[in-house]
Scaffold this active site. Structure first.
Site, short mmCIF file in Angstrom:
data_model
loop_
_atom_site.label_atom_id
_atom_site.label_comp_id
_atom_site.label_asym_id
_atom_site.label_seq_id
_atom_site.Cartn_x
_atom_site.Cartn_y
_atom_site.Cartn_z
N GLY A 112 -46.23 -8.91 -20.22
CA GLY A 112 -47.44 -8.32 -20.93
C GLY A 112 -48.51 -9.57 -19.83
O GLY A 112 -47.82 -9.82 -18.99
N TYR B 19 -37.92 -15.55 -13.74
CA TYR B 19 -38.21 -14.06 -14.29
C TYR B 19 -37.23 -13.69 -14.64
O TYR B 19 -36.62 -12.23 -14.46
CB TYR B 19 -39.17 -13.24 -12.87
CG TYR B 19 -40.40 -14.11 -13.17
CD1 TYR B 19 -41.17 -14.25 -14.68
CD2 TYR B 19 -40.81 -13.38 -11.87
CE1 TYR B 19 -42.10 -15.21 -14.59
CE2 TYR B 19 -41.72 -14.56 -12.02
CZ TYR B 19 -42.85 -15.00 -13.14
OH TYR B 19 -43.98 -16.02 -13.44
N LYS C 294 -20.31 -7.93 -11.21
CA LYS C 294 -20.07 -7.54 -9.81
C LYS C 294 -21.28 -6.84 -9.08
O LYS C 294 -21.72 -6.00 -8.83
CB LYS C 294 -18.89 -7.79 -9.37
CG LYS C 294 -18.55 -6.69 -8.51
CD LYS C 294 -18.69 -7.27 -6.92
CE LYS C 294 -18.21 -6.06 -6.57
NZ LYS C 294 -18.87 -6.62 -4.52
N PHE D 119 -38.08 -11.26 -23.83
CA PHE D 119 -38.63 -9.60 -24.14
C PHE D 119 -39.52 -9.60 -22.65
O PHE D 119 -39.01 -9.33 -21.96
CB PHE D 119 -39.86 -9.68 -25.39
CG PHE D 119 -40.20 -9.19 -26.04
CD1 PHE D 119 -39.08 -7.99 -26.73
CD2 PHE D 119 -41.58 -8.90 -26.73
CE1 PHE D 119 -39.75 -6.99 -27.31
CE2 PHE D 119 -42.34 -8.46 -27.59
CZ PHE D 119 -41.24 -6.86 -28.12
N ARG E 168 -53.72 -10.16 -24.54
CA ARG E 168 -53.81 -8.88 -23.83
C ARG E 168 -52.55 -8.34 -23.38
O ARG E 168 -51.67 -9.49 -22.77
CB ARG E 168 -55.10 -9.20 -22.33
CG ARG E 168 -56.57 -9.37 -22.42
CD ARG E 168 -57.66 -9.75 -21.89
NE ARG E 168 -56.77 -11.22 -21.28
CZ ARG E 168 -57.80 -11.79 -20.05
NH1 ARG E 168 -58.10 -11.05 -19.22
NH2 ARG E 168 -56.81 -12.94 -19.52
N CYS F 59 -52.51 -9.58 -15.83
CA CYS F 59 -51.89 -9.45 -14.77
C CYS F 59 -50.82 -8.30 -13.83
O CYS F 59 -51.09 -7.26 -14.04
CB CYS F 59 -51.77 -10.57 -13.82
SG CYS F 59 -52.56 -11.77 -13.43
N GLU G 12 -19.06 -5.41 5.45
CA GLU G 12 -18.02 -4.37 6.15
C GLU G 12 -19.24 -4.58 7.09
O GLU G 12 -20.20 -5.21 7.16
CB GLU G 12 -18.25 -3.10 5.42
CG GLU G 12 -17.31 -2.60 4.25
CD GLU G 12 -16.97 -0.82 4.32
OE1 GLU G 12 -17.02 -0.01 6.03
OE2 GLU G 12 -16.59 -0.74 3.70
N ASP H 174 1.33 -1.38 0.12
CA ASP H 174 0.20 0.13 -0.06
C ASP H 174 0.75 1.22 -0.05
O ASP H 174 2.27 1.01 0.15
CB ASP H 174 -1.30 0.03 1.39
CG ASP H 174 -2.55 1.12 1.31
OD1 ASP H 174 -3.08 0.12 1.21
OD2 ASP H 174 -2.04 2.02 0.96
#
Length: 438
Positions: free
Chosen positions: A265, A257, A210, A262, A331, A268, A161, A30
């Site tokens: 629709g 899902y 990621k 695509f 629909r 619901c 963390e 570092d």
């Protein structure tokens, strides 16, 4: 194994301590000498549960050293883990200054090595960074080629963390993006003992994964909070609602899902989203994420229109029209919306859907199609062969195996194919096939 770790923040410091605990010789690197002094004294540079005792132990047993010298670290290790920070710049882009500077200094060190060195980037990086940005820097500075004089790969970390040691010891999975077997084998030596799947993939997929994970986490938190705000306005217990939601492991907490394809629709999802956003407006509740879903869905249809128009072809064949394979429900089908827009732009359409028969459409289903595409009867064809034969562009919206296999012998080399359902890898079509987002 001899390991060097560049960047001793949360990820680097925890990795250093855990790898040394597991018996490896670790060199910490570092530019912040205060961090190095703390580690030399057996103290932790980060506040993290369990790190005080762990760092004291691994330093005492002599398996940890620290330095600011990149050349020393590379020359005295077999593999380097890069954990330097990649914070946000003022404009929201990723500030890659630290990792770019490190790549330049590592290149000079790799130039001096007589054996291939493995460099594992664990810092979160924009997809394409390793191969398009860092590799050219290291190749130019070292005079060597990736895959020969050195190996670059990307391994995303999943340390939170506050629980990072526990997360290190029990990660959800280990993912390595690499172009060669050698670095994969080295990383299996380091992490293959962990109680999770070890998965190797492309470098770009690992980089993107990621971001995808973090975005999904943010999405879930926002979904829960927006739901809670609406629940409060409606006098509903949000904790009870979310507890019930999480009981469904088949659709809700599952891979269901989550396959690109695509737009959605049907009868619901659209209507319930609209009802939800109306309720939020009625009670003055802000739910920007949920309210934006319908617009995002429409954008997916717009993208399909754009791809078809870009072909310059006018004869378009649809394989499928209903909102989902195996149903005749039209629909709010995104395929109907797509057909509607293409007809409005003067395209010639022919459609095949084995489940859609106008004579059998009833009630709301019949009413919907009469309002949106009233002349659909002229477009529907009884046989798939007819649609394929008279089309320059095929839009595949059916995922059935039988239909996919039929297309293998029908699609011509001169045809463009827009695959909206992600055909199985075993299905090889002669035409120019592309997906909506690939």
């Amino acid at each position: 194994m001899k390991i060097s770790i560049f960047g001793l923040g949360y990820v680097g410091a925890v990795s250093l301590a855990c790898l040394a605990r597991d018996g490896h010789e670790v060199i910490g690197v570092d530019i912040d000498t205060n961090k190095l002094d703390l580690i030399r004294a057996g103290k932790t540079p980060v506040v993290e549960e369990g790190m005080v005792d762990l760092m004291k132990s691994v330093v005492a047993n002599g398996r940890v050293t620290v330095t600011t010298d990149t050349l020393h670290a590379v020359m005295n290790s077999d593999i380097s883990l890069v954990c330097v920070g990649t914070p946000s710049a003022a404009n929201g882009s990723q500030d890659q200054g630290a990792v770019l500077r490190l790549a330049e200094s590592m290149a000079l060190a790799i130039r001096e090595k007589s054996v291939p060195h493995v460099v594992v980037f664990r810092s979160t990086l924009v997809p394409g960074t390793v191969e398009d940005v860092l590799r050219p820097i290291i190749e130019a500075g070292s005079g060597k080629k990736d895959g020969e004089g050195f190996h670059l790969c990307f391994q995303p970390e999943f340390l939170r963390e506050g629980s990072s040691i526990r997360d290190y010891d029990k990660p959800p999975f280990t993912v390595v993006g690499a172009n060669h077997d050698y670095p994969i084998d080295r990383l299996k030596e380091l992490f293959g003992h962990l109680p999770c799947n070890f998965l190797n993939t492309s470098v770009r997929s690992a980089e993107m994964m990621k971001y995808c994970c973090n975005n999904f986490h943010a999405l879930k938190i926002t979904f829960a909070n927006e739901t809670a705000r609406l629940c409060e306005a409606l006098g509903v217990n949000p904790f009870e609602v979310m507890e019930l939601l999480c009981q469904d492991k088949q659709l809700n907490i599952s891979p269901a899902y989550l396959k690109p394809g695509f737009a959605f629709g049907g009868s619901c999802l659209p209507k319930d989203l609209r009802a939800t956003t109306y309720l939020a407006k009625k009670y003055d509740v802000e739910i920007p994420m949920l309210a934006g879903i319908m617009q995002s869905n429409r954008s997916h249809v717009d993208l399909a229109v754009q791809k078809i128009l870009e072909t310059g072809k006018r004869k378009i064949g649809f394989i499928g029209l209903s909102f989902k394979t195996g149903t005749d429900d039209l629909r709010e089908s995104p395929l109907v919306s797509l057909a509607e827009q293409l007809l409005g732009k003067g395209m010639q359409l022919s459609i095949y859907d084995p489940e859609v028969h106008l004579s059998r459409l009833l009630g709301a289903n019949k009413s919907f199609i009469e309002r949106h595409v009233p002349h659909i009867g002229e477009l529907l064809k009884p046989e798939i062969e007819q649609v394929v034969a008279e089309s320059e562009v095929l839009v595949i919206g059916l995922s059935g195996k039988e239909v996919a296999e039929a297309l293998v012998g029908l699609v011509r080399e001169d045809q463009k194919v827009l695959d909206l359902v992600s055909l199985p890898a075993s299905i090889k079509l002669k035409g120019d096939v592309e997906g909506l987002c690939w």
